[in-house]
Design an enzyme around this catalytic site. Structure first.
Site, mmCIF file in Angstrom:
data_model
loop_
_atom_site.group_PDB
_atom_site.id
_atom_site.type_symbol
_atom_site.label_atom_id
_atom_site.label_comp_id
_atom_site.label_asym_id
_atom_site.label_seq_id
_atom_site.Cartn_x
_atom_site.Cartn_y
_atom_site.Cartn_z
ATOM 1 N N ASN A 214 0.836 -1.206 0.000
ATOM 2 C CA ASN A 214 0.000 0.000 0.000
ATOM 3 C C ASN A 214 0.876 1.264 0.000
ATOM 4 O O ASN A 214 2.100 1.193 -0.165
ATOM 5 C CB ASN A 214 -0.960 -0.027 1.197
ATOM 6 C CG ASN A 214 -0.205 -0.020 2.526
ATOM 7 O OD1 ASN A 214 0.987 0.292 2.583
ATOM 8 N ND2 ASN A 214 -0.889 -0.375 3.586
ATOM 9 N N SER A 237 -2.856 -1.327 -11.785
ATOM 10 C CA SER A 237 -2.668 -2.206 -12.929
ATOM 11 C C SER A 237 -3.350 -1.647 -14.172
ATOM 12 O O SER A 237 -4.266 -0.836 -14.094
ATOM 13 C CB SER A 237 -3.262 -3.575 -12.584
ATOM 14 O OG SER A 237 -2.830 -4.540 -13.492
ATOM 15 N N GLN A 259 -8.552 -6.639 -15.526
ATOM 16 C CA GLN A 259 -7.765 -5.567 -14.908
ATOM 17 C C GLN A 259 -8.653 -4.688 -14.042
ATOM 18 O O GLN A 259 -8.299 -4.324 -12.933
ATOM 19 C CB GLN A 259 -7.070 -4.686 -15.969
ATOM 20 C CG GLN A 259 -5.957 -5.384 -16.693
ATOM 21 C CD GLN A 259 -4.999 -6.059 -15.758
ATOM 22 O OE1 GLN A 259 -4.414 -5.401 -14.904
ATOM 23 N NE2 GLN A 259 -4.854 -7.358 -15.870
ATOM 24 N N HIS A 262 -9.254 -5.371 -10.353
ATOM 25 C CA HIS A 262 -8.171 -5.253 -9.373
ATOM 26 C C HIS A 262 -8.385 -4.073 -8.434
ATOM 27 O O HIS A 262 -8.095 -4.138 -7.244
ATOM 28 C CB HIS A 262 -6.835 -5.036 -10.081
ATOM 29 C CG HIS A 262 -6.097 -6.307 -10.352
ATOM 30 N ND1 HIS A 262 -5.650 -7.131 -9.349
ATOM 31 C CD2 HIS A 262 -5.715 -6.901 -11.501
ATOM 32 C CE1 HIS A 262 -5.031 -8.180 -9.887
ATOM 33 N NE2 HIS A 262 -5.067 -8.066 -11.195
ATOM 34 N N GLU A 327 1.273 -1.777 -19.241
ATOM 35 C CA GLU A 327 1.815 -2.879 -18.444
ATOM 36 C C GLU A 327 1.538 -4.216 -19.146
ATOM 37 O O GLU A 327 2.453 -5.013 -19.331
ATOM 38 C CB GLU A 327 1.142 -2.848 -17.066
ATOM 39 C CG GLU A 327 1.619 -3.917 -16.100
ATOM 40 C CD GLU A 327 0.773 -3.974 -14.843
ATOM 41 O OE1 GLU A 327 -0.299 -3.322 -14.806
ATOM 42 O OE2 GLU A 327 1.170 -4.687 -13.899
ATOM 43 N N HIS A 328 0.276 -4.443 -19.509
ATOM 44 C CA HIS A 328 -0.136 -5.659 -20.219
ATOM 45 C C HIS A 328 -0.680 -5.272 -21.582
ATOM 46 O O HIS A 328 -1.492 -4.363 -21.682
ATOM 47 C CB HIS A 328 -1.264 -6.379 -19.475
ATOM 48 C CG HIS A 328 -0.968 -6.710 -18.044
ATOM 49 N ND1 HIS A 328 -1.416 -5.942 -16.991
ATOM 50 C CD2 HIS A 328 -0.278 -7.732 -17.490
ATOM 51 C CE1 HIS A 328 -1.013 -6.487 -15.852
ATOM 52 N NE2 HIS A 328 -0.311 -7.575 -16.119
ATOM 53 N N ASP A 361 -0.818 -13.853 -15.404
ATOM 54 C CA ASP A 361 -0.851 -13.554 -13.975
ATOM 55 C C ASP A 361 -0.485 -14.760 -13.134
ATOM 56 O O ASP A 361 -0.003 -14.615 -12.009
ATOM 57 C CB ASP A 361 -2.259 -13.091 -13.567
ATOM 58 C CG ASP A 361 -2.505 -11.652 -13.942
ATOM 59 O OD1 ASP A 361 -1.522 -10.920 -14.144
ATOM 60 O OD2 ASP A 361 -3.685 -11.254 -14.030
ATOM 61 N N GLU A 415 41.666 16.257 -16.718
ATOM 62 C CA GLU A 415 40.648 16.400 -15.673
ATOM 63 C C GLU A 415 41.258 16.849 -14.352
ATOM 64 O O GLU A 415 40.592 16.832 -13.316
ATOM 65 C CB GLU A 415 39.886 15.075 -15.507
ATOM 66 C CG GLU A 415 39.047 14.716 -16.739
ATOM 67 C CD GLU A 415 38.183 13.472 -16.568
ATOM 68 O OE1 GLU A 415 38.289 12.795 -15.520
ATOM 69 O OE2 GLU A 415 37.401 13.178 -17.493
ATOM 70 N N HIS A 420 45.606 10.066 -10.339
ATOM 71 C CA HIS A 420 45.149 9.103 -11.346
ATOM 72 C C HIS A 420 46.240 8.914 -12.402
ATOM 73 O O HIS A 420 46.597 7.788 -12.760
ATOM 74 C CB HIS A 420 43.874 9.603 -12.044
ATOM 75 C CG HIS A 420 42.627 9.480 -11.241
ATOM 76 N ND1 HIS A 420 42.404 10.187 -10.081
ATOM 77 C CD2 HIS A 420 41.500 8.737 -11.440
ATOM 78 C CE1 HIS A 420 41.201 9.874 -9.604
ATOM 79 N NE2 HIS A 420 40.639 9.002 -10.409
#
Lengths: 433, 433
Positions: A214, A237, A259, A262, A327-328, A361, A415, A420
């Site tokens: 959540n 979703s 969907q 959901h 998403e799908h 799923d 640089e 280095h």
């Protein structure tokens, strides 16, 4: 009624843009509360977790009782029917087989200079999987998170799943067992995320946290990101179905509703090259909504966030879909494979009319944890790679250092990073002696 | 003097734990300011970006002048010496060759049921690369960010690089040109990140933002995460060197200093199985610090965050290193390849005494954008994969749906998701007619 658009409409672009921009998520701002909870768990550990569990889940626990014992897990698993058990086992087997193919390859090669370069993949040592409690406590999500981690070779897998009022979902524990997870805590919320990230006396910290949750869980994951790795922050979703007229409107209606059921914030979009078919699907949805068990959720989702978009041809359908980056994505057309070549952004593609999204799923094999809210533009579903990391390897020989070292010295100088440059030059000086 | 520990010390565990837990980053909390800047850019677009650039960079621009013209880029590139240009070009060529091997494979296979499963990789459409201005404006970082994106196939690559007081680094523009980037804006800070994420009239939004930056840039990236993809939030640089006695103490000293000179918060750790060698390195560091150009940075870094840890044997050295999970790890031992097999967490490994870490910063080929602050436990350096995403593919046949569909129906039912189950059952009913 959902919006019904046609790309021929003069105001299509404006209305489609509005659809794309619509913010479906109810963004309760719980960030301050979550910050407090995390600080509390960091300071007081188990004591804080126990207090918060009592407050939020109405469950009085001791530190020892936070973790399900092996006997408790066995007792819960025994409650599951043989049919449900067989279905979970088949799903686990298929998910494992699919993800096993994702194991990445190590590489090491030698250059003409003798320099050797490559990389090596190693698993995360410990991963925590969050499983929501109550209604959204989905055993399938346990499989989808735990199995990729297990395939990756993660040594220690931990599940946190709250049990509000003490109510346990036996299928979640069975899914954990099937996935090889034995360390399961009945705690949840931001306090569980904090415990996983920072550790308590009872719960050793992990390196990576995945799984849905959540608003509190999402905010906590965002806050501990950096201290540990996290998967994506999942939004509501969504599905987009591209279907031509040669489909059963009722099948497509059910796919859209799968969907919509959901979450009221979920979104279902049909894109079709046939307005009449679009109308038929709308009618089929209405008909199914009359009897659907979760119509109190699915109906407002479809009404407020649903859309039917009529396009001139399937190439336009692909372009529309790419702007949504769903998403799908279902491709219910004569040549789904061909059309899929035109898809540039989608979490998962379901090819042809015999592949309803619900197969993905549960049982198809690919992961169902997928990028939402247009994030398929830049991110992927959960995979074995999320539980591994790559170490790059380089080994110079004297000859290789002579060949490429001077360029490194020059770039370091440009640089203003003198040490280095000196670290390379000192070796070159010796080699050139 | 840095801390000098031995695993034989009775208080080793406590002192090592303290070293691991030390928070080196000075965490200025700029989150509220950054939230305001992002909101301002979202509301007022270019106008906000121009005002903020005037305030923070003391540079008055117009919307048109934000972007470097092709002629300006050419003029700046012409200022670079042929030697610097050749070094940059060699680096680009080597980085490109290394990253080309990272391109992932697509896959598609058929199961006995006839079901087809697989995945396909596609590039992000547009990526924004942040390049800090002023002292930390590193052309090598331009190559390290832009080339993987280019190899991935990203269509549109954008660079934002502030030019405080109008000062431009010609090498940055040359590195951009070599990497194929032509869209370069002279803006920076949180306002540049907001413009890249949300777009303005002048700057089209991108899908992914990478590149290092100061506290404002880091906070802004964290805030826009989700709207766009981001790479890691980088912390101060760090190196761990495992070296036996058969090394030149001066070389090892320079390797340690090449991290220390980056930043007072940088950390350099030597792990050795020979206390005398450890002392020799400490002396060599002191000697080099007398003349090092950046000693005002490197000296406090080494003094406050440096450490020498004496271990019993190299296996223990590997275990110590794994607990640190260093960004850079040098293995200066007789069998570096063998020892590397014991390393479970490191961003990059440099094998043998002829591979100073600076080679990896510039010219080796692997990426120098690497996980800091122990995040190598769960994350990897920048790669081609960061600019691509994977879409999963599934196609059922009637036979496949008959084989696995019933299990999906059962699981959907167990999760009280009726429409999910019906979407499969409706198809099964037809097939079973």
């Amino acid at each position: 009624m959902p919006v019904f658009l046609s790309t021929d409409d003069s105001d299509f672009e404006a209305r489609f843009a509005a659809l794309l921009a619509a913010k479906r998520e109810d963004s309760v701002d719980v960030d301050d509360i979550v910050a407090g909870i995390i600080a509390d768990v960091r300071t007081r550990g188990d004591a804080a977790v126990l207090e918060l569990t009592k407050r939020f889940d109405r469950l009085a626990l001791t530190a020892e009782a936070m973790r399900f014992s092996a006997a408790e897990i066995e007792a819960e698993c025994a409650k599951v029917s043989p049919e449900d058990r067989a279905a979970l086992e088949l799903a686990a087997e298929r998910i494992r087989a699919y993800h096993a193919r994702q194991r990445p390859e190590d590489a090491m090669w030698e250059e003409p200079t003798g320099a050797r370069l490559g990389w090596r993949w190693t698993p995360v040592t410990a991963a925590g999987l969050y499983v929501p409690g109550g209604l959204a406590s989905y055993p399938s999500s346990v499989l989808m998170n735990a199995i990729p981690a297990q395939v990756a070779g993660v040594e220690r897998l931990v599940i946190c799943c709250p049990t509000p009022d003490g109510v346990v979902n036996p299928l979640v524990l069975l899914a954990a067992k099937i996935s090889g997870v034995t360390e399961v805590y009945r705690i949840g919320g931001a306090q569980a995320i904090a415990a996983l990230a920072y550790g308590t006396d009872t719960i050793a910290p992990v390196d990576k946290i995945t799984g849905p949750g959540n608003a509190f869980v999402a905010a906590a994951k965002r806050r501990v990101f950096g201290r540990v790795g996290i998967d994506m922050i999942a939004g509501p979703s969504e599905i987009l179905v591209i279907a031509d007229r040669d489909n059963n409107p009722d099948w497509i209606a059910l796919d859209l509703l799968s969907q919509a059921e959901h979450d009221e914030s979920a979104q279902s979009i049909l894109v079709t090259d046939d307005a009449g078919f679009g109308q038929a699907v709308v009618q089929a949805v209405e008909k199914r909504l009359e009897t659907l068990e979760r119509r109190a959720i699915a109906a407002p989702s479809w009404r407020d966030n649903g859309a039917v978009i009529v396009v001139r041809d399937l190439a336009e359908a692909a372009r529309i879909s790419n702007r949504v980056a769903p998403e799908h994505l279902e491709l219910c057309v004569a040549d789904p494979e061909g059309l899929s070549q035109q898809i540039t952004h989608a979490g998962a593609i379901f090819l042809g009319q015999y592949t309803p999204e619900a197969i993905g799923d549960y049982i198809g094999g690919p992961n169902h944890v997928l990028p939402t809210a247009r994030s398929a533009r830049f991110s992927s579903g959960l995979s074995v790679l999320d539980f591994m990391k790559r170490t790059t390897l380089a080994q110079m020989t004297p000859a290789a250092l002579r060949a490429i070292g001077p360029a490194a010295v020059r770039l370091a100088t440009s640089e203003s990073l003198q040490a280095h440059g000196l670290s390379v030059q000192a070796r070159l000086d010796r080699l050139n002696d």
